[in-house]
Design a protein around this motif. Structure first.
Motif, short mmCIF file in Angstrom:
data_model
loop_
_atom_site.label_atom_id
_atom_site.label_comp_id
_atom_site.label_asym_id
_atom_site.label_seq_id
_atom_site.Cartn_x
_atom_site.Cartn_y
_atom_site.Cartn_z
N GLU A 124 -36.27 18.56 -57.02
CA GLU A 124 -35.89 19.04 -55.76
C GLU A 124 -34.42 19.91 -55.72
OE1 GLU A 124 -35.59 15.29 -53.64
OE2 GLU A 124 -37.61 15.10 -53.61
N MET A 125 -33.87 19.93 -56.97
CA MET A 125 -32.79 20.51 -56.94
C MET A 125 -32.76 22.10 -57.20
SD MET A 125 -30.30 18.11 -59.40
CE MET A 125 -28.77 19.16 -59.07
N VAL A 126 -33.99 22.66 -57.54
CA VAL A 126 -34.06 23.94 -57.97
C VAL A 126 -34.54 24.89 -56.79
CG1 VAL A 126 -34.90 25.49 -59.64
CG2 VAL A 126 -34.64 23.20 -60.25
N VAL A 127 -33.71 26.13 -56.61
CA VAL A 127 -34.08 27.15 -55.64
C VAL A 127 -34.59 28.24 -56.92
CG1 VAL A 127 -33.33 28.83 -54.12
CG2 VAL A 127 -32.19 26.30 -54.22
N PRO A 128 -35.82 28.70 -57.01
CA PRO A 128 -36.30 29.37 -58.07
C PRO A 128 -36.39 31.00 -57.11
CG PRO A 128 -38.16 28.45 -56.66
CD PRO A 128 -36.80 27.81 -56.16
N PHE A 129 -36.01 31.80 -58.24
CA PHE A 129 -35.85 33.21 -58.05
C PHE A 129 -36.75 33.48 -58.87
CE2 PHE A 129 -32.47 32.85 -55.05
CZ PHE A 129 -32.01 33.80 -54.74
#
Length: 264
Positions: free
Chosen positions: A69-74
């Motif tokens: 839930e922590m990752v904001v993927p680019f």
């Protein structure tokens, strides 16, 4: 990024600059450190140093990001890839933006091969992050510099775009571009570390408090953790020691990142 790619990046930086990397790159121990520091979310920022690997790399990042839930993927793409296909697939799969490591990828921000990527960023309301400055060792690179970044901004003024590392070593010029363009952002990665002088010739005190106060809505904290040769604490130590207004810190460490991601 995949361990093999992380090892290659760290090896190249060690050979080029003599840097050592004391931090784990596996997601679980990395996230334990971030959570202990109060981090809620962080961006995964892949880049493709050669053609024909971006699609697989994006798929890997998105799959791993779904486990946390922590990752904001680019996502990323190379100029010699089928740019529109690769980027559209990544955006449809959930990528929140694009990352370009301009000198390593040999892609300037205004490279016309990337136009389909920027058009899709506008269409999908996604953000773009560039290593577009000359630090720490790219003064001679033709793929970076404020002129190349500004040319991109002139062509795509409505796309949210960040130049990493405060635009060093051209931070004054990048601050001018930020002041004149409401969708331009800067981040503090590496350049504002209290330990930056150990790794490159830059003094973070060259950027005055007034820059952070005046542009708090478009300067955001970043760390490059875990690919830094110094302690993670030093990435925020200098900033916290500046005694900035509370609302400036709120922007710097939280709200501005949400603006950059289009969440505000």
């Amino acid at each position: 990024m995949p361990e093999r790619l992380v090892a290659a990046i760290r090896g190249a930086l060690h050979d080029e600059a003599g840097w050592e990397f004391p931090h784990p790159s596996d997601r679980e121990p990395m996230e334990r450190t971030l959570r202990a520091a109060g981090v809620e979310r962080y961006c995964a920022l892949p880049y493709a140093h050669k053609p024909a690997i971006a699609r697989e790399l994006n798929e890997w990042v998105l799959a791993r990001s779904a486990e946390s839930e922590m990752v904001v993927p680019f996502a990323t793409v190379h100029g010699d890839d089928p740019v529109e296909e690769v980027v559209r697939e990544a955006f449809e799969a959930g990528a929140r933006g694009l990352k370009f490591q301009c000198p390593v990828q040999r892609l300037a921000p205004d490279d016309p091969r990337l136009d389909p990527a920027y058009e899709l960023a506008a269409e999908y309301d996604r953000s773009v992050l560039f290593h577009g400055g000359t630090a720490p060792m790219f003064e001679a690179s033709p793929y970076v510099g404020v002129e190349r970044f500004e040319a991109f901004v002139d062509s795509y003024p409505d796309v949210r775009a960040c130049c990493a590392h405060m635009g060093t070593f051209q931070h004054e010029q990048f601050l001018d571009v930020l002041a004149e363009n409401e969708h331009v952002y800067l981040d503090t990665c590496f350049a504002m570390s209290s330990a930056v002088g150990e790794s490159m010739a830059f003094d973070p005190s060259e950027i005055p408090d007034s820059a952070f106060v005046e542009h708090a809505d478009r300067i955001m904290y970043g760390s490059d953790y875990p690919n830094i040769p110094h302690s993670y604490e030093s990435e925020r130590e200098h900033l916290l020691g500046r005694d900035l207004p509370g609302e400036t810190y709120r922007d710097l460490f939280h709200d501005t990142a949400e603006r950059f991601l289009g969440e505000r």
